[in-house]
Design a protein around this motif. Structure first.
Motif, PDB file in Angstrom:
ATOM      1  N   SER A   2       0.817  -1.208   0.000  1.00 55.42           N
ATOM      2  CA  SER A   2       0.000   0.000   0.000  1.00 55.42           C
ATOM      3  C   SER A   2       0.854   1.263   0.000  1.00 55.42           C
ATOM      4  O   SER A   2       1.954   1.291   0.561  1.00 55.42           O
ATOM      5  CB  SER A   2      -0.911   0.020   1.230  1.00 55.42           C
ATOM      6  N   ARG A   3       0.319   2.285  -0.632  1.00 57.17           N
ATOM      7  CA  ARG A   3       0.917   3.619  -0.578  1.00 57.17           C
ATOM      8  C   ARG A   3      -0.158   4.602  -0.128  1.00 57.17           C
ATOM      9  O   ARG A   3      -1.354   4.358  -0.293  1.00 57.17           O
ATOM     10  CB  ARG A   3       1.432   4.037  -1.958  1.00 57.17           C
ATOM     11  N   LEU A   4       0.291   5.707   0.449  1.00 58.18           N
ATOM     12  CA  LEU A   4      -0.601   6.812   0.792  1.00 58.18           C
ATOM     13  C   LEU A   4      -0.241   7.983  -0.102  1.00 58.18           C
ATOM     14  O   LEU A   4       0.866   8.519  -0.024  1.00 58.18           O
ATOM     15  CB  LEU A   4      -0.435   7.197   2.267  1.00 58.18           C
ATOM     16  N   ILE A   5      -1.165   8.374  -0.975  1.00 58.36           N
ATOM     17  CA  ILE A   5      -0.930   9.441  -1.942  1.00 58.36           C
ATOM     18  C   ILE A   5      -1.824  10.619  -1.577  1.00 58.36           C
ATOM     19  O   ILE A   5      -3.047  10.491  -1.544  1.00 58.36           O
ATOM     20  CB  ILE A   5      -1.241   8.951  -3.360  1.00 58.36           C
ATOM     21  N   LEU A   6      -1.218  11.760  -1.281  1.00 58.89           N
ATOM     22  CA  LEU A   6      -1.972  12.935  -0.867  1.00 58.89           C
ATOM     23  C   LEU A   6      -1.703  14.112  -1.799  1.00 58.89           C
ATOM     24  O   LEU A   6      -0.552  14.437  -2.103  1.00 58.89           O
ATOM     25  CB  LEU A   6      -1.600  13.341   0.567  1.00 58.89           C
ATOM     26  N   PHE A   7      -2.790  14.753  -2.235  1.00 59.58           N
ATOM     27  CA  PHE A   7      -2.685  15.961  -3.052  1.00 59.58           C
ATOM     28  C   PHE A   7      -2.810  17.193  -2.159  1.00 59.58           C
ATOM     29  O   PHE A   7      -3.656  17.234  -1.265  1.00 59.58           O
ATOM     30  CB  PHE A   7      -3.800  16.000  -4.093  1.00 59.58           C
ATOM     31  N   PRO A   8      -2.016  18.233  -2.409  1.00 56.08           N
ATOM     32  CA  PRO A   8      -2.128  19.474  -1.635  1.00 56.08           C
ATOM     33  C   PRO A   8      -3.308  20.311  -2.085  1.00 56.08           C
ATOM     34  O   PRO A   8      -3.948  20.016  -3.102  1.00 56.08           O
ATOM     35  CB  PRO A   8      -0.805  20.188  -1.944  1.00 56.08           C
ATOM     36  N   GLY A   9      -3.589  21.356  -1.331  1.00 53.56           N
ATOM     37  CA  GLY A   9      -4.682  22.253  -1.670  1.00 53.56           C
ATOM     38  C   GLY A   9      -4.312  23.221  -2.777  1.00 53.56           C
ATOM     39  O   GLY A   9      -3.160  23.268  -3.240  1.00 53.56           O
ATOM     40  N   LEU A  10      -5.281  24.006  -3.200  1.00 48.27           N
ATOM     41  CA  LEU A  10      -5.062  25.021  -4.227  1.00 48.27           C
ATOM     42  C   LEU A  10      -4.201  26.133  -3.626  1.00 48.27           C
ATOM     43  O   LEU A  10      -4.513  26.683  -2.581  1.00 48.27           O
ATOM     44  CB  LEU A  10      -6.408  25.586  -4.686  1.00 48.27           C
ATOM     45  N   GLY A  11      -3.104  26.445  -4.293  1.00 45.80           N
ATOM     46  CA  GLY A  11      -2.189  27.440  -3.747  1.00 45.80           C
ATOM     47  C   GLY A  11      -1.247  26.866  -2.710  1.00 45.80           C
ATOM     48  O   GLY A  11      -0.591  27.608  -1.971  1.00 45.80           O
ATOM     49  N   ALA A  12      -1.171  25.532  -2.639  1.00 44.87           N
ATOM     50  CA  ALA A  12      -0.281  24.865  -1.674  1.00 44.87           C
ATOM     51  C   ALA A  12       0.573  23.833  -2.410  1.00 44.87           C
ATOM     52  O   ALA A  12       0.415  23.602  -3.612  1.00 44.87           O
ATOM     53  CB  ALA A  12      -1.096  24.214  -0.565  1.00 44.87           C
ATOM     54  N   ASP A  13       1.474  23.188  -1.668  1.00 43.41           N
ATOM     55  CA  ASP A  13       2.320  22.152  -2.246  1.00 43.41           C
ATOM     56  C   ASP A  13       2.697  21.153  -1.156  1.00 43.41           C
ATOM     57  O   ASP A  13       2.046  21.102  -0.104  1.00 43.41           O
ATOM     58  CB  ASP A  13       3.556  22.750  -2.929  1.00 43.41           C
ATOM     59  N   HIS A  14       3.748  20.384  -1.388  1.00 45.84           N
ATOM     60  CA  HIS A  14       4.148  19.326  -0.461  1.00 45.84           C
ATOM     61  C   HIS A  14       4.430  19.830   0.947  1.00 45.84           C
ATOM     62  O   HIS A  14       4.345  19.074   1.920  1.00 45.84           O
ATOM     63  CB  HIS A  14       5.400  18.620  -0.996  1.00 45.84           C
ATOM     64  N   LYS A  53       0.456   5.236 -11.596  1.00 45.15           N
ATOM     65  CA  LYS A  53      -0.019   3.862 -11.772  1.00 45.15           C
ATOM     66  C   LYS A  53      -0.743   3.394 -10.515  1.00 45.15           C
ATOM     67  O   LYS A  53      -0.302   2.485  -9.808  1.00 45.15           O
ATOM     68  CB  LYS A  53       1.140   2.926 -12.113  1.00 45.15           C
ATOM     69  N   LEU A  54      -1.864   4.036 -10.237  1.00 48.08           N
ATOM     70  CA  LEU A  54      -2.631   3.740  -9.034  1.00 48.08           C
ATOM     71  C   LEU A  54      -3.037   2.279  -8.979  1.00 48.08           C
ATOM     72  O   LEU A  54      -3.408   1.671  -9.987  1.00 48.08           O
ATOM     73  CB  LEU A  54      -3.874   4.622  -8.976  1.00 48.08           C
ATOM     74  N   SER A  55      -2.991   1.741  -7.769  1.00 41.78           N
ATOM     75  CA  SER A  55      -3.366   0.358  -7.532  1.00 41.78           C
ATOM     76  C   SER A  55      -4.538   0.302  -6.566  1.00 41.78           C
ATOM     77  O   SER A  55      -4.783   1.238  -5.804  1.00 41.78           O
ATOM     78  CB  SER A  55      -2.149  -0.394  -6.976  1.00 41.78           C
ATOM     79  N   ALA A  56      -5.260  -0.820  -6.560  1.00 38.07           N
ATOM     80  CA  ALA A  56      -6.382  -1.008  -5.641  1.00 38.07           C
ATOM     81  C   ALA A  56      -5.918  -1.076  -4.199  1.00 38.07           C
ATOM     82  O   ALA A  56      -6.731  -1.000  -3.273  1.00 38.07           O
ATOM     83  CB  ALA A  56      -7.151  -2.276  -6.014  1.00 38.07           C
ATOM     84  N   ASP A  57      -4.610  -1.212  -3.964  1.00 37.58           N
ATOM     85  CA  ASP A  57      -4.058  -1.244  -2.599  1.00 37.58           C
ATOM     86  C   ASP A  57      -3.697   0.142  -2.079  1.00 37.58           C
ATOM     87  O   ASP A  57      -3.351   0.300  -0.910  1.00 37.58           O
ATOM     88  CB  ASP A  57      -2.802  -2.124  -2.553  1.00 37.58           C
ATOM     89  N   ASP A  58      -3.748   1.152  -2.927  1.00 39.13           N
ATOM     90  CA  ASP A  58      -3.347   2.499  -2.536  1.00 39.13           C
ATOM     91  C   ASP A  58      -4.470   3.247  -1.817  1.00 39.13           C
ATOM     92  O   ASP A  58      -5.649   3.077  -2.138  1.00 39.13           O
ATOM     93  CB  ASP A  58      -2.949   3.320  -3.768  1.00 39.13           C
ATOM     94  N   PHE A  59      -4.082   4.081  -0.860  1.00 41.91           N
ATOM     95  CA  PHE A  59      -4.974   5.088  -0.300  1.00 41.91           C
ATOM     96  C   PHE A  59      -4.708   6.378  -1.063  1.00 41.91           C
ATOM     97  O   PHE A  59      -3.549   6.728  -1.311  1.00 41.91           O
ATOM     98  CB  PHE A  59      -4.688   5.334   1.185  1.00 41.91           C
ATOM     99  N   ILE A  60      -5.759   7.098  -1.410  1.00 44.15           N
ATOM    100  CA  ILE A  60      -5.590   8.372  -2.103  1.00 44.15           C
ATOM    101  C   ILE A  60      -6.413   9.437  -1.380  1.00 44.15           C
ATOM    102  O   ILE A  60      -7.518   9.169  -0.908  1.00 44.15           O
ATOM    103  CB  ILE A  60      -5.993   8.273  -3.588  1.00 44.15           C
ATOM    104  N   GLY A  61      -5.853  10.614  -1.261  1.00 37.45           N
ATOM    105  CA  GLY A  61      -6.572  11.673  -0.557  1.00 37.45           C
ATOM    106  C   GLY A  61      -5.895  13.008  -0.730  1.00 37.45           C
ATOM    107  O   GLY A  61      -5.078  13.205  -1.628  1.00 37.45           O
ATOM    108  N   GLY A  62      -6.253  13.942   0.129  1.00 35.34           N
ATOM    109  CA  GLY A  62      -5.661  15.263   0.052  1.00 35.34           C
ATOM    110  C   GLY A  62      -6.362  16.220   0.984  1.00 35.34           C
ATOM    111  O   GLY A  62      -7.277  15.839   1.725  1.00 35.34           O
ATOM    112  N   CYS A  63      -5.902  17.450   0.975  1.00 31.47           N
ATOM    113  CA  CYS A  63      -6.536  18.482   1.785  1.00 31.47           C
ATOM    114  C   CYS A  63      -7.138  19.543   0.855  1.00 31.47           C
ATOM    115  O   CYS A  63      -6.610  19.807  -0.224  1.00 31.47           O
ATOM    116  CB  CYS A  63      -5.546  19.121   2.760  1.00 31.47           C
ATOM    117  N   SER A  64      -8.269  20.095   1.272  1.00 29.64           N
ATOM    118  CA  SER A  64      -8.924  21.164   0.543  1.00 29.64           C
ATOM    119  C   SER A  64      -9.149  20.785  -0.930  1.00 29.64           C
ATOM    120  O   SER A  64      -9.737  19.746  -1.219  1.00 29.64           O
ATOM    121  CB  SER A  64      -8.095  22.448   0.678  1.00 29.64           C
ATOM    122  N   PHE A  65      -8.692  21.609  -1.866  1.00 24.29           N
ATOM    123  CA  PHE A  65      -8.845  21.320  -3.290  1.00 24.29           C
ATOM    124  C   PHE A  65      -8.292  19.945  -3.640  1.00 24.29           C
ATOM    125  O   PHE A  65      -8.878  19.201  -4.445  1.00 24.29           O
ATOM    126  CB  PHE A  65      -8.135  22.410  -4.096  1.00 24.29           C
ATOM    127  N   GLY A  66      -7.170  19.592  -3.011  1.00 26.05           N
ATOM    128  CA  GLY A  66      -6.559  18.288  -3.274  1.00 26.05           C
ATOM    129  C   GLY A  66      -7.448  17.128  -2.890  1.00 26.05           C
ATOM    130  O   GLY A  66      -7.405  16.059  -3.510  1.00 26.05           O
TER     131      GLY A  66
END
Length: 224
Positions: A2-14, A53-66
Protein backbone atom coordinates in the motif's frame (compact mmCIF):
# COMPACT_ATOMS: atom_id res chain seq x y z
CA UNK A 1 2.34 -2.84 -0.95
CA UNK A 2 0.00 0.00 0.00
CA UNK A 3 0.92 3.62 -0.58
CA UNK A 4 -0.60 6.81 0.79
CA UNK A 5 -0.93 9.44 -1.94
CA UNK A 6 -1.97 12.94 -0.87
CA UNK A 7 -2.69 15.96 -3.05
CA UNK A 8 -2.13 19.47 -1.63
CA UNK A 9 -4.68 22.25 -1.67
CA UNK A 10 -5.06 25.02 -4.23
CA UNK A 11 -2.19 27.44 -3.75
CA UNK A 12 -0.28 24.86 -1.67
CA UNK A 13 2.32 22.15 -2.25
CA UNK A 14 4.15 19.33 -0.46
CA UNK A 15 5.04 21.67 2.41
CA UNK A 16 1.43 21.40 3.61
CA UNK A 17 2.24 17.84 4.71
CA UNK A 18 5.77 18.50 5.96
CA UNK A 19 4.89 17.86 9.62
CA UNK A 20 3.25 14.47 9.01
CA UNK A 21 5.54 11.77 10.39
CA UNK A 22 5.20 8.01 10.74
CA UNK A 23 1.95 7.53 8.85
CA UNK A 24 2.41 3.76 8.60
CA UNK A 25 2.85 3.29 4.84
CA UNK A 26 4.89 4.71 1.98
CA UNK A 27 3.87 8.36 1.82
CA UNK A 28 3.78 10.23 -1.50
CA UNK A 29 2.90 13.89 -1.86
CA UNK A 30 2.10 14.47 -5.49
CA UNK A 31 2.17 18.01 -6.96
CA UNK A 32 -0.85 19.25 -8.85
CA UNK A 33 -0.39 20.29 -12.50
CA UNK A 34 -1.65 23.57 -13.87
CA UNK A 35 -5.19 23.19 -15.26
CA UNK A 36 -5.76 23.43 -19.00
CA UNK A 37 -8.33 25.92 -20.30
CA UNK A 38 -11.77 24.34 -20.46
CA UNK A 39 -10.72 21.24 -18.50
CA UNK A 40 -13.23 19.69 -16.11
CA UNK A 41 -12.23 18.43 -12.69
CA UNK A 42 -12.86 14.77 -13.54
CA UNK A 43 -10.46 14.93 -16.48
CA UNK A 44 -8.00 17.05 -14.53
CA UNK A 45 -7.97 14.56 -11.65
CA UNK A 46 -6.92 11.68 -13.88
CA UNK A 47 -4.21 13.81 -15.48
CA UNK A 48 -3.02 14.85 -12.01
CA UNK A 49 -2.20 11.24 -11.14
CA UNK A 50 0.48 11.39 -13.83
CA UNK A 51 2.67 8.29 -13.84
CA UNK A 52 1.57 7.05 -10.41
CA UNK A 53 -0.02 3.86 -11.77
CA UNK A 54 -2.63 3.74 -9.03
CA UNK A 55 -3.37 0.36 -7.53
CA UNK A 56 -6.38 -1.01 -5.64
CA UNK A 57 -4.06 -1.24 -2.60
CA UNK A 58 -3.35 2.50 -2.54
CA UNK A 59 -4.97 5.09 -0.30
CA UNK A 60 -5.59 8.37 -2.10
CA UNK A 61 -6.57 11.67 -0.56
CA UNK A 62 -5.66 15.26 0.05
CA UNK A 63 -6.54 18.48 1.78
CA UNK A 64 -8.92 21.16 0.54
CA UNK A 65 -8.85 21.32 -3.29
CA UNK A 66 -6.56 18.29 -3.27
CA UNK A 67 -9.19 16.24 -1.46
CA UNK A 68 -11.75 17.01 -4.17
CA UNK A 69 -9.22 16.05 -6.83
CA UNK A 70 -8.66 12.77 -4.98
CA UNK A 71 -12.42 12.24 -4.78
CA UNK A 72 -12.74 12.73 -8.53
CA UNK A 73 -10.03 10.11 -9.02
CA UNK A 74 -11.74 7.70 -6.62
CA UNK A 75 -14.96 7.94 -8.61
CA UNK A 76 -13.10 6.59 -11.64
CA UNK A 77 -10.33 4.36 -10.28
CA UNK A 78 -10.74 1.77 -7.46
CA UNK A 79 -8.49 2.23 -4.43
CA UNK A 80 -8.21 0.98 -0.86
CA UNK A 81 -9.65 4.18 0.59
CA UNK A 82 -10.36 7.87 -0.01
CA UNK A 83 -9.04 10.23 2.68
CA UNK A 84 -10.42 13.76 3.11
CA UNK A 85 -8.22 15.99 5.30
CA UNK A 86 -10.08 19.25 5.79
CA UNK A 87 -11.71 18.44 2.50
CA UNK A 88 -14.89 17.68 0.59
CA UNK A 89 -16.56 15.32 -1.88
CA UNK A 90 -17.30 18.17 -4.30
CA UNK A 91 -17.26 21.96 -4.51
CA UNK A 92 -20.76 22.50 -3.19
CA UNK A 93 -19.61 22.75 0.45
CA UNK A 94 -17.37 25.76 -0.22
CA UNK A 95 -18.57 28.28 2.34
CA UNK A 96 -17.70 31.28 0.23
CA UNK A 97 -19.82 30.11 -2.71
CA UNK A 98 -22.93 28.75 -1.01
CA UNK A 99 -24.87 31.89 -1.89
CA UNK A 100 -24.10 31.57 -5.62
CA UNK A 101 -26.14 29.03 -7.66
CA UNK A 102 -23.98 26.53 -9.51
CA UNK A 103 -25.23 27.73 -12.90
CA UNK A 104 -23.62 31.15 -12.32
CA UNK A 105 -20.34 29.93 -10.85
CA UNK A 106 -18.44 29.58 -14.16
CA UNK A 107 -18.90 33.31 -14.71
CA UNK A 108 -17.84 34.48 -11.27
CA UNK A 109 -14.81 36.82 -11.67
CA UNK A 110 -12.35 34.91 -9.48
CA UNK A 111 -9.45 36.91 -10.89
CA UNK A 112 -10.70 39.93 -8.95
CA UNK A 113 -9.97 38.11 -5.69
CA UNK A 114 -6.34 37.28 -6.47
CA UNK A 115 -4.95 40.43 -4.80
CA UNK A 116 -6.93 39.70 -1.63
CA UNK A 117 -5.75 36.09 -1.49
CA UNK A 118 -2.16 37.25 -1.29
CA UNK A 119 -2.72 39.45 1.78
CA UNK A 120 -2.00 38.71 5.44
CA UNK A 121 -5.67 39.33 6.16
CA UNK A 122 -6.66 36.47 3.85
CA UNK A 123 -4.17 34.12 5.49
CA UNK A 124 -5.48 34.99 8.94
CA UNK A 125 -9.06 34.47 7.85
CA UNK A 126 -8.46 31.17 6.09
CA UNK A 127 -6.04 29.57 8.53
CA UNK A 128 -6.55 31.30 11.86
CA UNK A 129 -4.77 34.30 13.35
CA UNK A 130 -3.54 32.22 16.30
CA UNK A 131 -1.15 30.15 14.18
CA UNK A 132 1.39 32.44 12.57
CA UNK A 133 3.54 29.53 11.35
CA UNK A 134 0.59 28.28 9.30
CA UNK A 135 -0.10 31.75 7.95
CA UNK A 136 3.54 32.26 6.98
CA UNK A 137 3.71 28.87 5.25
CA UNK A 138 0.46 29.52 3.38
CA UNK A 139 1.79 32.88 2.19
CA UNK A 140 5.03 31.29 0.99
CA UNK A 141 3.23 28.51 -0.90
CA UNK A 142 0.79 30.95 -2.44
CA UNK A 143 3.68 33.12 -3.66
CA UNK A 144 4.91 30.09 -5.62
CA UNK A 145 1.49 29.47 -7.21
CA UNK A 146 0.64 30.92 -10.61
CA UNK A 147 -2.41 33.10 -11.15
CA UNK A 148 -3.58 30.62 -13.80
CA UNK A 149 -3.54 27.80 -11.25
CA UNK A 150 -5.56 29.83 -8.77
CA UNK A 151 -8.21 31.02 -11.21
CA UNK A 152 -8.69 27.86 -13.27
CA UNK A 153 -8.39 25.58 -10.25
CA UNK A 154 -10.80 27.70 -8.24
CA UNK A 155 -13.33 27.69 -11.06
CA UNK A 156 -13.11 23.90 -11.50
CA UNK A 157 -13.67 23.44 -7.78
CA UNK A 158 -16.57 25.89 -7.59
CA UNK A 159 -18.56 24.16 -10.34
CA UNK A 160 -17.76 20.54 -9.47
CA UNK A 161 -20.99 19.11 -8.08
CA UNK A 162 -20.59 15.42 -8.82
CA UNK A 163 -22.57 13.18 -6.43
CA UNK A 164 -21.46 9.77 -7.72
CA UNK A 165 -20.29 7.49 -4.93
CA UNK A 166 -16.51 6.79 -4.79
CA UNK A 167 -15.39 3.26 -5.64
CA UNK A 168 -13.89 2.76 -2.17
CA UNK A 169 -14.43 3.43 1.55
CA UNK A 170 -14.33 7.11 2.56
CA UNK A 171 -12.51 8.48 5.63
CA UNK A 172 -12.57 12.11 6.79
CA UNK A 173 -10.94 14.32 9.39
CA UNK A 174 -11.99 17.98 9.67
CA UNK A 175 -11.30 21.01 11.82
CA UNK A 176 -14.13 22.35 13.96
CA UNK A 177 -13.08 25.91 13.05
CA UNK A 178 -12.67 25.39 9.30
CA UNK A 179 -13.82 28.57 7.54
CA UNK A 180 -13.39 27.30 3.98
CA UNK A 181 -15.29 24.01 3.75
CA UNK A 182 -18.08 22.42 5.74
CA UNK A 183 -17.38 18.95 7.15
CA UNK A 184 -18.15 16.39 4.43
CA UNK A 185 -21.38 14.39 4.80
CA UNK A 186 -19.45 11.29 5.78
CA UNK A 187 -20.51 9.05 8.65
CA UNK A 188 -17.93 9.05 11.46
CA UNK A 189 -16.11 12.10 10.13
CA UNK A 190 -13.59 12.91 12.87
CA UNK A 191 -13.91 16.54 14.02
CA UNK A 192 -10.78 17.97 15.64
CA UNK A 193 -11.49 20.76 18.17
CA UNK A 194 -9.79 24.12 17.59
CA UNK A 195 -8.48 23.08 14.18
CA UNK A 196 -8.96 25.21 11.08
CA UNK A 197 -8.48 24.66 7.36
CA UNK A 198 -4.76 23.96 7.69
CA UNK A 199 -5.34 20.88 9.85
CA UNK A 200 -2.75 18.77 8.01
CA UNK A 201 -0.07 21.19 9.21
CA UNK A 202 -1.37 22.67 12.45
CA UNK A 203 -2.62 19.36 13.88
CA UNK A 204 -0.20 16.99 12.20
CA UNK A 205 -0.02 14.56 15.14
CA UNK A 206 -3.79 14.07 15.18
CA UNK A 207 -3.85 13.64 11.40
CA UNK A 208 -0.95 11.14 11.46
CA UNK A 209 -2.69 9.08 14.14
CA UNK A 210 -5.89 9.14 12.09
CA UNK A 211 -4.04 7.97 8.99
CA UNK A 212 -2.46 5.06 10.84
CA UNK A 213 -5.72 3.97 12.42
CA UNK A 214 -7.72 3.79 9.20
CA UNK A 215 -5.15 1.55 7.58
CA UNK A 216 -6.11 -1.16 10.05
CA UNK A 217 -9.82 -1.06 9.14
CA UNK A 218 -10.09 -0.08 5.45
CA UNK A 219 -13.26 -2.12 5.01
CA UNK A 220 -15.09 0.07 7.53
CA UNK A 221 -14.79 3.34 5.67
CA UNK A 222 -17.76 5.61 6.19
CA UNK A 223 -20.55 5.85 3.66
CA UNK A 224 -22.15 9.15 2.66
Amino acid sequence: MSRLILFPGLGADHRMFSRLKEVGVEFITFPLPEPVAGEGLSEYALRATGTLKLSADDFIGGCSFGSVVATAVSRQVPSRGLILIGGALNGMTLRGFKWLPRIFRPYFPLSLFKPFLRTDQAMHYLFGSDNQAMNDLASAMLADTSDTMLVRGGRMLAVYGEQLKPLCPVFAIHGSMDRVMDPPPVEKCLIVPDAGHGIAYTHADEVATFLKEIQAVPDQGAEF
